[in-house]
Scaffold this motif. Structure first.
Motif, mmCIF file in Angstrom:
data_model
loop_
_atom_site.group_PDB
_atom_site.id
_atom_site.type_symbol
_atom_site.label_atom_id
_atom_site.label_comp_id
_atom_site.label_asym_id
_atom_site.label_seq_id
_atom_site.Cartn_x
_atom_site.Cartn_y
_atom_site.Cartn_z
ATOM 1 N N VAL A 221 -35.360 -5.971 59.632
ATOM 2 C CA VAL A 221 -35.519 -4.873 59.661
ATOM 3 C C VAL A 221 -34.816 -3.919 58.123
ATOM 4 C CG1 VAL A 221 -35.645 -4.308 62.025
ATOM 5 C CG2 VAL A 221 -33.970 -4.357 60.360
ATOM 6 N N CYS A 222 -35.653 -2.446 57.570
ATOM 7 C CA CYS A 222 -35.067 -2.357 55.724
ATOM 8 C C CYS A 222 -34.265 -0.699 56.320
ATOM 9 C CB CYS A 222 -36.608 -1.916 55.687
ATOM 10 S SG CYS A 222 -35.742 -1.246 53.553
ATOM 11 N N HIS A 223 -33.399 -0.878 56.480
ATOM 12 C CA HIS A 223 -33.046 0.752 55.993
ATOM 13 C C HIS A 223 -32.790 1.037 54.742
ATOM 14 C CE1 HIS A 223 -32.334 0.876 60.822
ATOM 15 N NE2 HIS A 223 -31.715 -0.765 60.255
ATOM 16 N N GLY A 224 -33.585 1.668 54.063
ATOM 17 C CA GLY A 224 -33.336 2.164 52.698
ATOM 18 C C GLY A 224 -34.085 1.089 51.759
ATOM 19 N N THR A 225 -32.748 0.688 51.492
ATOM 20 C CA THR A 225 -32.932 -0.029 50.216
ATOM 21 C C THR A 225 -32.827 -2.063 50.316
ATOM 22 O OG1 THR A 225 -31.814 -0.114 48.868
ATOM 23 C CG2 THR A 225 -33.418 1.314 47.977
ATOM 24 N N GLN A 226 -32.413 -1.978 52.288
ATOM 25 C CA GLN A 226 -31.483 -2.507 52.500
ATOM 26 C C GLN A 226 -32.007 -3.430 53.667
ATOM 27 O OE1 GLN A 226 -27.903 -1.419 53.636
ATOM 28 N NE2 GLN A 226 -26.903 -0.978 50.986
ATOM 29 N N PHE A 227 -32.661 -5.021 53.932
ATOM 30 C CA PHE A 227 -33.116 -5.465 54.644
ATOM 31 C C PHE A 227 -32.473 -6.615 55.550
ATOM 32 C CE2 PHE A 227 -36.215 -4.651 51.415
ATOM 33 C CZ PHE A 227 -37.042 -4.482 51.952
ATOM 34 N N PHE A 228 -32.175 -6.429 56.241
ATOM 35 C CA PHE A 228 -31.464 -7.496 57.158
ATOM 36 C C PHE A 228 -32.518 -8.167 58.689
ATOM 37 C CE2 PHE A 228 -28.913 -2.902 56.663
ATOM 38 C CZ PHE A 228 -27.870 -3.476 56.801
ATOM 39 N N ALA A 229 -31.884 -9.323 58.844
ATOM 40 C CA ALA A 229 -32.339 -9.965 59.660
ATOM 41 C C ALA A 229 -32.643 -9.802 60.950
ATOM 42 C CB ALA A 229 -31.601 -11.621 59.961
ATOM 43 N N ASN A 230 -33.605 -9.943 61.422
ATOM 44 C CA ASN A 230 -33.943 -8.419 62.709
ATOM 45 C C ASN A 230 -33.619 -9.223 63.953
ATOM 46 O OD1 ASN A 230 -34.988 -6.917 64.828
ATOM 47 N ND2 ASN A 230 -36.988 -7.223 64.298
ATOM 48 N N SER A 231 -32.625 -8.670 64.463
ATOM 49 C CA SER A 231 -31.734 -9.428 65.687
ATOM 50 C C SER A 231 -32.549 -9.442 66.973
ATOM 51 C CB SER A 231 -30.301 -8.558 65.441
ATOM 52 O OG SER A 231 -30.275 -7.325 66.158
ATOM 53 N N LEU A 232 -33.208 -9.051 67.285
ATOM 54 C CA LEU A 232 -34.919 -8.798 68.096
ATOM 55 C C LEU A 232 -35.161 -10.089 68.116
ATOM 56 C CD1 LEU A 232 -34.824 -4.561 68.912
ATOM 57 C CD2 LEU A 232 -32.756 -6.271 70.256
ATOM 58 N N GLU A 233 -35.247 -10.582 67.051
ATOM 59 C CA GLU A 233 -36.881 -11.887 66.893
ATOM 60 C C GLU A 233 -36.693 -12.605 66.536
ATOM 61 O OE1 GLU A 233 -40.152 -12.379 67.169
ATOM 62 O OE2 GLU A 233 -40.960 -9.780 66.648
ATOM 63 N N LYS A 234 -34.986 -13.173 67.382
ATOM 64 C CA LYS A 234 -33.987 -14.531 66.924
ATOM 65 C C LYS A 234 -34.967 -15.626 67.540
ATOM 66 C CE LYS A 234 -29.646 -12.338 69.475
ATOM 67 N NZ LYS A 234 -30.728 -11.643 69.721
ATOM 68 N N ALA A 235 -35.634 -15.099 68.181
ATOM 69 C CA ALA A 235 -36.957 -16.884 68.826
ATOM 70 C C ALA A 235 -37.464 -17.268 67.521
ATOM 71 C CB ALA A 235 -37.364 -16.786 69.713
ATOM 72 N N ALA A 236 -38.453 -16.216 66.382
ATOM 73 C CA ALA A 236 -39.342 -16.575 65.901
ATOM 74 C C ALA A 236 -38.197 -16.333 63.822
ATOM 75 C CB ALA A 236 -40.017 -14.817 64.895
#
Length: 468
Positions: A221-236
């Protein structure tokens, strides 16, 4: 970065990147229609389809050819058998055309994407092999973010410049397989030292592309210029991180650090077989609630809201993947139909609304009713994308087309368009009757490819949420 560690990797950048989701669904559908043909005729047919895409009719032949190359090379939407001199749609194209699931498409694309890879020209691939490059970008990025979060117990992020200069352009990562925590130490030190990166577009474009594709795939997921691992897509995310899948055709050459361009060229068809290999239907499950939710709290609220009142119809088993529960899109429509009947004052008919198990192959997903208790049979077609798409095509299987022909005005197609934080529903009635009266177009392809005009073929309606 010490100069001895610098090496810049790249890949083809599609000219349609800013409109990539719309283009890929359109081209996957058009390519799937072509079927297997002699390679020169197939190429002509693909070019003709590219010209039909809005805005392309006046483009020069060279530009059209470049589009075809990019669609083939980067995304593997079609394959070639040089021994028989034929080309044909790739499995990924057929899946995208049939399922309309761009999130799934990009998950599979990133899962297979590697350096070296057949998405590059043979001489470029040969140079990567001589350098000893052996790198899966999506895996390294996600593995690093997860490892740091596990160690620090905090959410961490990366931006496109850091990914470029500390990962993509660093032989310690792309050749030597550096431990992800060592990569993070370098990024953290640069932050502490307030290192200024080169952010120019032509510098960060390749790492930037991969992060953008990871966002479309809902892996980050992207917030501004920062990309975080998506905690809601744990399995994928964990599937990508833990995978040891790898196209091994180049491995002997990488080990020897020697290869010729013809030797690389000879592996191209094997590469496209690899990226189009058959995967189980539930290999990656598009958890639609995880896709549209803003955060974990929102996810749980949506899950409770959507399943309320229909829990007897749809089994709940952890993550709500499309195949596990017969598609949450169908669940949303089930809730819509239940609410439509309730608002109409016929709660006595609610028990007649049924979700049809897919293995029965009746040609529709939901058996609903009109307010006068007559049948309404509904096939749900869901398109999933990060951006809102105005897309007026879908595919009906042979059994679905046959049911539409049998039930006529009792048969409905509910076209559900899911984009990030927005849901739209278009209702189309009696597709066979509309085809016979020239209100929509149908092309036979293992059933029927349907193309319709929203102002002629049906109506947009509010997607109702079930409420007790």
């Amino acid at each position: 970065m010490p100069r001895e560690h610098f090496y810049r990797i790249h890949h083809i950048r599609p000219r349609f990147k800013n409109d990539i989701e719309s283009v890929l669904i359109f081209m996957a559908t058009e390519i799937s229609k072509i079927g297997e043909k002699p390679s020169d005729i197939f190429a002509e047919s693909v070019n003709a389809a590219i010209k039909r895409y809005p805005g392309n009719i006046t483009k020069k032949e060279k530009t059209i050819n470049n589009w075809r190359t990019e669609i083939s090379s980067l995304f593997g939407l079609f394959q070639t058998d040089s021994g028989r001199n034929v080309s044909f749609p790739g499995l990924r194209a057929v899946e995208l055309a049939d399922r309309q699931d761009l999130v799934l498409f990009f998950k599979l694309f990133l899962y297979h994407f590697q350096y070296p890879g057949g998405h590059l020209k043979p001489h470029e691939n040969a140079e990567l092999i001589r350098q000893g490059v052996h790198f899966r970008p999506a895996q390294h990025i996600l593995k690093m973010l997860l490892a740091v979060e596990e160690k620090t117990k905090q959410r961490v992020w990366i931006n496109k410049a850091e990914a470029t200069h500390c990962i993509f352009n660093d032989l310690r990562v792309i050749r030597d397989g550096e431990d992800v925590l060592d990569t993070w130490k370098r990024i953290s030190k640069n932050r502490q030292d307030r290192v200024e990166y080169d952010w120019k577009g032509d510098v960060i474009r390749y790492a930037g592309d991969i992060l953008d594709y990871m966002e479309i795939a809902n892996l980050v997921v992207c917030h501004g210029t920062q990309f975080f691992a998506n905690s809601l897509e744990k399995a994928a995310v964990l599937k990508v991180v833990s995978s040891d899948d790898w196209f091994s055709g180049y491995d002997a050459f990488i080990k020897a650090r020697a290869v010729s361009t013809p030797e690389v060229s000879a592996l191209q068809e094997d590469w496209y077989k690899y990226v189009n290999m058959q995967r189980d239907d539930d290999f990656f499950k598009t958890d639609i609630l995880a896709f549209i939710a803003k955060d974990e709290k929102d996810y749980n609220a949506l899950k409770k809201k959507i399943l309320s009142g229909i829990e007897d119809k749809i089994a709940e088993e952890g993550a709500l993947g499309t195949k596990e529960i017969g598609d949450i899109g169908e669940g949303l429509v089930f809730g819509h139909e239940s609410m439509r009947i309730k608002i109409g004052g016929r709660e006595d008919l609610l028990h007649l609304i049924q979700h049809i198990p897919s293995h029965l192959a009746l040609g529709y997903d939901i058996k609903s009713v009109e307010l006068d208790a007559t049948h309404r049979l509904i096939e749900v077609k869901t398109t999933i994308s990060q951006r809102e798409l105005d897309f007026s095509k879908f595919h009906l299987t042979p059994s679905e087309w046959s049911s539409a022909d049998t039930y006529k005005e009792k048969y409905f197609v509910y076209r559900l368009l899911l984009s990030k934080h927005k849901l739209k529903l278009f209702i189309l009635r009696d597709p066979v009757g509309q085809y016979k009266t020239d209100r929509l177009k149908m092309t036979p392809r293992n059933g029927a490819d349907i193309s319709f005009s929203p102002d002629k073929s049906g109506e947009w309606t509010e997607l109702l949420e079930w409420k007790d």
